[in-house]
Design a protein around this motif. Structure first.
Motif, PDB file in Angstrom:
ATOM      1  N   ARG A 283       0.879  -1.168   0.000  1.00 48.96           N
ATOM      2  CA  ARG A 283       0.000   0.000   0.000  1.00 48.96           C
ATOM      3  C   ARG A 283       0.917   1.219   0.000  1.00 48.96           C
ATOM      4  O   ARG A 283       1.230   1.782   1.033  1.00 48.96           O
ATOM      5  CB  ARG A 283      -0.924  -0.029   1.215  1.00 48.96           C
ATOM      6  N   GLY A 284       1.394   1.573  -1.216  1.00 48.09           N
ATOM      7  CA  GLY A 284       2.234   2.754  -1.379  1.00 48.09           C
ATOM      8  C   GLY A 284       3.726   2.499  -1.303  1.00 48.09           C
ATOM      9  O   GLY A 284       4.513   3.425  -1.506  1.00 48.09           O
ATOM     10  N   ASP A 285       4.139   1.278  -1.018  1.00 49.53           N
ATOM     11  CA  ASP A 285       5.566   0.961  -0.868  1.00 49.53           C
ATOM     12  C   ASP A 285       6.120   0.059  -1.964  1.00 49.53           C
ATOM     13  O   ASP A 285       7.263  -0.389  -1.876  1.00 49.53           O
ATOM     14  CB  ASP A 285       5.815   0.273   0.476  1.00 49.53           C
ATOM     15  N   ALA A 286       5.348  -0.233  -2.994  1.00 47.24           N
ATOM     16  CA  ALA A 286       5.804  -1.188  -4.013  1.00 47.24           C
ATOM     17  C   ALA A 286       7.069  -0.717  -4.716  1.00 47.24           C
ATOM     18  O   ALA A 286       7.991  -1.500  -4.936  1.00 47.24           O
ATOM     19  CB  ALA A 286       4.699  -1.463  -5.032  1.00 47.24           C
ATOM     20  N   ARG A 287       7.154   0.567  -5.085  1.00 48.77           N
ATOM     21  CA  ARG A 287       8.347   1.052  -5.789  1.00 48.77           C
ATOM     22  C   ARG A 287       9.587   0.908  -4.908  1.00 48.77           C
ATOM     23  O   ARG A 287      10.632   0.449  -5.367  1.00 48.77           O
ATOM     24  CB  ARG A 287       8.197   2.489  -6.245  1.00 48.77           C
ATOM     25  N   ALA A 288       9.476   1.271  -3.640  1.00 48.59           N
ATOM     26  CA  ALA A 288      10.622   1.140  -2.733  1.00 48.59           C
ATOM     27  C   ALA A 288      11.028  -0.324  -2.592  1.00 48.59           C
ATOM     28  O   ALA A 288      12.219  -0.644  -2.580  1.00 48.59           O
ATOM     29  CB  ALA A 288      10.293   1.746  -1.367  1.00 48.59           C
ATOM     30  N   ALA A 289      10.044  -1.207  -2.510  1.00 47.13           N
ATOM     31  CA  ALA A 289      10.348  -2.638  -2.406  1.00 47.13           C
ATOM     32  C   ALA A 289      11.027  -3.140  -3.678  1.00 47.13           C
ATOM     33  O   ALA A 289      12.037  -3.862  -3.616  1.00 47.13           O
ATOM     34  CB  ALA A 289       9.073  -3.434  -2.133  1.00 47.13           C
ATOM     35  N   LEU A 290      10.495  -2.755  -4.837  1.00 44.35           N
ATOM     36  CA  LEU A 290      11.107  -3.172  -6.101  1.00 44.35           C
ATOM     37  C   LEU A 290      12.532  -2.636  -6.221  1.00 44.35           C
ATOM     38  O   LEU A 290      13.434  -3.358  -6.647  1.00 44.35           O
ATOM     39  CB  LEU A 290      10.268  -2.706  -7.292  1.00 44.35           C
TER      40      LEU A 290
END
Length: 140
Positions: free
Chosen positions: A12-19
């Motif tokens: 929830r809003g953190d996908a880019r940071a995780a990727l």
């Protein structure tokens, strides 16, 4: 014919940071399509959220990710993972889809999407969410 399963992580809003993090660890290539890129902005503050993303490492590592929009329920630890089945044969994907839909709830019908020639999502009778799609030629 070929299919592959891939871990599909939900945020929830953190996908880019995780990727970005997974890319820094495993290398390879990272791709992120935002809600804005896909022309699917429903809430302006979510325009840069990831609608579809993945990291594909040269070593075989593959993970997909997306940001669950605020209009959908999201409970970390409860619905953080999808099983993604990607294939290169539309008939095979359609056949698997037909079998998986028995007793399942279709979340999104199997049809063309901006990011895939065929894409569908369902929740099976056991509560597992499946994403089936047809890979674009030369895509991982």
């Amino acid at each position: 014919m070929s299919i592959a399963t891939t871990t599909h992580l939900n945020f929830r809003g953190d996908a880019r940071a995780a990727l970005d993090f997974y890319h820094s660890v495993f290398g390879g290539r990272a791709v992120a399509v935002t809600q804005r890129d896909a022309g699917n902005v429903q809430h302006q503050d979510e325009a840069e959220w990831v609608m579809w993303g993945e990291v594909v490492g040269d070593n075989g590592f593959h993970v997909m990710a997306y940001d669950v929009p605020s209009r959908l329920p999201y409970h970390p630890g409860e619905n953080t993972v999808f099983v993604s089945v990607r294939g290169d044969d539309p008939a095979e994907i359609a056949e698997l889809w037909g079998k998986l839909t028995v007793g399942s709830t279709v979340v999104r019908p199997l049809e063309p999407a901006p990011w895939a020639p065929l894409y569908g999502m369902l929740r099976d009778p056991f509560g597992v969410t499946w994403v089936l799609d047809l890979a674009f030629p030369n895509a991982s």
